[in-house]
Design a protein around this motif. Structure first.
Motif, mmCIF file in Angstrom:
data_model
loop_
_atom_site.group_PDB
_atom_site.id
_atom_site.type_symbol
_atom_site.label_atom_id
_atom_site.label_comp_id
_atom_site.label_asym_id
_atom_site.label_seq_id
_atom_site.Cartn_x
_atom_site.Cartn_y
_atom_site.Cartn_z
ATOM 1 N N THR A 1 11.835 13.851 12.634
ATOM 2 C CA THR A 1 12.474 12.625 13.414
ATOM 3 C C THR A 1 11.519 11.797 14.411
ATOM 4 N N ILE A 2 11.654 10.317 14.376
ATOM 5 C CA ILE A 2 11.033 10.010 15.154
ATOM 6 C C ILE A 2 11.767 9.034 16.054
ATOM 7 N N GLY A 3 11.374 8.763 17.442
ATOM 8 C CA GLY A 3 11.994 8.420 17.785
ATOM 9 C C GLY A 3 10.152 6.879 18.659
ATOM 10 N N LEU A 4 10.627 5.396 19.060
ATOM 11 C CA LEU A 4 9.922 4.648 19.214
ATOM 12 C C LEU A 4 9.881 4.355 21.308
ATOM 13 N N ALA A 5 8.886 4.464 21.316
ATOM 14 C CA ALA A 5 9.161 3.532 22.892
ATOM 15 C C ALA A 5 7.929 3.018 23.034
ATOM 16 N N ILE A 6 7.546 1.873 24.482
ATOM 17 C CA ILE A 6 5.853 1.622 23.758
ATOM 18 C C ILE A 6 5.645 1.473 25.371
ATOM 19 N N CYS A 7 4.494 1.929 25.551
ATOM 20 C CA CYS A 7 3.437 1.890 26.704
ATOM 21 C C CYS A 7 4.196 2.179 28.001
ATOM 22 N N TYR A 8 4.911 1.545 28.899
ATOM 23 C CA TYR A 8 4.813 1.755 30.167
ATOM 24 C C TYR A 8 5.903 2.481 30.566
ATOM 25 N N ASP A 9 6.571 2.899 29.180
ATOM 26 C CA ASP A 9 7.904 3.924 28.942
ATOM 27 C C ASP A 9 6.862 4.997 29.431
ATOM 28 N N VAL B 1 0.891 -1.613 -0.273
ATOM 29 C CA VAL B 1 0.101 -0.263 -0.110
ATOM 30 C C VAL B 1 1.191 1.304 -0.005
ATOM 31 N N SER B 2 1.747 0.950 0.152
ATOM 32 C CA SER B 2 2.926 2.405 0.467
ATOM 33 C C SER B 2 3.324 2.961 1.157
ATOM 34 N N ILE B 3 3.560 2.847 2.356
ATOM 35 C CA ILE B 3 3.015 3.534 3.093
ATOM 36 C C ILE B 3 4.116 2.781 4.614
ATOM 37 N N GLY B 4 4.589 3.783 5.342
ATOM 38 C CA GLY B 4 4.954 3.378 6.848
ATOM 39 C C GLY B 4 4.047 3.152 7.730
ATOM 40 N N LEU B 5 5.197 2.015 8.049
ATOM 41 C CA LEU B 5 4.477 1.122 9.222
ATOM 42 C C LEU B 5 5.222 1.091 10.536
ATOM 43 N N ILE B 6 4.992 0.920 11.438
ATOM 44 C CA ILE B 6 4.959 0.852 12.546
ATOM 45 C C ILE B 6 4.270 -0.511 13.677
ATOM 46 N N GLY B 7 5.057 -1.663 13.588
ATOM 47 C CA GLY B 7 4.464 -2.455 14.193
ATOM 48 C C GLY B 7 5.131 -3.379 15.352
ATOM 49 N N SER B 8 4.335 -3.736 16.038
ATOM 50 C CA SER B 8 4.863 -4.576 16.962
ATOM 51 C C SER B 8 4.701 -6.061 17.021
ATOM 52 N N TYR B 9 6.215 -6.564 18.050
ATOM 53 C CA TYR B 9 5.795 -8.819 17.817
ATOM 54 C C TYR B 9 6.426 -8.872 19.047
ATOM 55 N N ARG B 10 7.028 -10.391 19.552
ATOM 56 C CA ARG B 10 7.499 -10.890 20.339
ATOM 57 C C ARG B 10 9.550 -11.291 20.014
ATOM 58 N N GLU B 11 9.749 -10.495 20.411
ATOM 59 C CA GLU B 11 11.102 -10.965 19.492
ATOM 60 C C GLU B 11 12.106 -12.291 19.872
ATOM 61 N N LYS B 12 12.395 -12.867 19.394
ATOM 62 C CA LYS B 12 13.618 -14.061 20.080
ATOM 63 C C LYS B 12 14.917 -12.972 20.721
ATOM 64 N N PRO C 1 12.029 -13.703 25.114
ATOM 65 C CA PRO C 1 12.621 -13.248 24.175
ATOM 66 C C PRO C 1 12.051 -11.132 24.293
ATOM 67 N N LEU C 2 11.606 -10.243 23.904
ATOM 68 C CA LEU C 2 11.557 -9.112 23.999
ATOM 69 C C LEU C 2 10.880 -8.506 23.205
ATOM 70 N N ASN C 3 10.345 -7.645 23.709
ATOM 71 C CA ASN C 3 9.076 -6.558 23.166
ATOM 72 C C ASN C 3 8.974 -5.751 22.334
ATOM 73 N N THR C 4 8.905 -5.878 21.321
ATOM 74 C CA THR C 4 9.778 -5.297 20.338
ATOM 75 C C THR C 4 8.292 -4.098 19.550
ATOM 76 N N CYS C 5 9.193 -3.288 18.802
ATOM 77 C CA CYS C 5 8.294 -2.164 17.750
ATOM 78 C C CYS C 5 9.964 -2.211 16.615
ATOM 79 N N ILE C 6 8.968 -2.130 15.765
ATOM 80 C CA ILE C 6 9.805 -2.053 14.005
ATOM 81 C C ILE C 6 8.500 -0.816 13.498
ATOM 82 N N ALA C 7 9.720 0.729 12.865
ATOM 83 C CA ALA C 7 9.128 0.925 11.950
ATOM 84 C C ALA C 7 9.821 0.399 10.686
ATOM 85 N N ILE C 8 9.423 0.408 9.340
ATOM 86 C CA ILE C 8 9.586 0.283 8.575
ATOM 87 C C ILE C 8 8.822 0.997 7.801
#
Length: 262
Positions: free
Chosen positions: A136-144, A73-84, A89-96
């Motif tokens: 310029t974008i920074g990433l954090a997650i919930c409790y942060d 769809v040609s869009i920047g995307l920020i998703g979140s997943y459980r990373e090995k 595991p790590l609780n990770t989000c990724i900007a694509i």
């Protein structure tokens, strides 16, 4: 830059169904002229501090499918997943990016010990930032959100917009709004806290996604339903505010521990 916050419920421990929802909402975001869409915490599975199933790698199939969605769809995307991880595991989000490339990745540094997340996950140790359309974008997650030092570190890196995928329960929504607006005002930064909605085996979530401006005012807020929230981020507003009201130049690097000992 038009940001779209996708306030949606997860498909509990069903990543394939979750990816279908992500694809649907990403397409709708593009129809609304969004250039970046951000999803809630652990959108592929739902946030569970004890469950470590469906872990994947940055190069794994689940993340690859998020890349495909961004490209389709040609869009920047920020998703979140459980990373090995090496141990847990790590609780990770990724900007694509819209071309499918990784722009930034961040693993949750402050794990939610009241629910035992720290017993089953490992904490991240690096920041995650990138630039999308000159912002310029920074990433954090919930409790942060409760830890201002993290937001200070991002401000020091020149971040103008913080995106915070979240699974913040309905019982503490006043704190969700408080910390989102406080971090925005304190660091003269846009803060977009993207919350989940619905009932899961862990808790009840009522949305309330909150986008705050660099003056600490709420610019957009979600309801208690699944929806897309759009807001046009003007990064120059943050830069102008920092120039006109340069509060951070007055910060004194004082060792308060030493002062208390006197």
């Amino acid at each position: 830059m038009i940001l779209c916050a996708a306030q949606i419920s997860p498909c509990w421990n069903d990543p394939e169904s979750g990816l279908k929802k992500m694809r649907q909402y990403a397409a709708e975001a593009v129809e609304g002229d969004a250039e970046l869409i951000a999803f809630p915490e652990q959108i592929l599975t739902g946030w569970d501090p004890h469950d470590t199933s469906y872990t994947t790698e940055e190069t794994g199939a689940l993340v690859d499918q998020m890349r495909e969605i961004a490209q389709e769809v040609s869009i920047g995307l920020i998703g979140s997943y459980r990373e090995k991880g090496e141990e847990n595991p790590l609780n990770t989000c990724i900007a694509i990016g819209p071309d499918g490339r990784t722009l930034a990745k961040y693993s949750k540094i402050h794990l939610f010990s009241p629910a035992g997340e720290d017993l089953h996950y490992s904490a991240g140790r690096t920041l995650g930032s990138c630039t999308v359309n000159s912002c310029t974008i920074g990433l954090a997650i919930c409790y942060d959100l409760r830890f201002s030092q993290l937001f200070q570190a991002y401000r020091n890196k020149g971040v103008l917009l913080m995106i915070v995928p979240s699974a913040w329960p309905s019982s503490r929504m006043k704190h969700f709004n408080l910390f989102t607006t406080s971090r925005a005002a304190e660091f003269q930064t846009f803060v977009a806290s993207v919350n989940t909605v619905g009932i899961t085996p862990v808790d009840t979530y009522t949305g309330g996604t909150c986008i705050a401006g660099p003056d600490g005012t709420i610019r957009a807020r979600g309801s208690d339903l699944e929806e897309l929230i759009f807001y046009d981020i003007h990064e120059e507003e943050a830069l102008t505010m920092r120039k006109k009201f340069p509060v951070h130049q007055d910060y004194e690097k004082v060792d308060y521990t030493e002062l208390l000992a006197r």
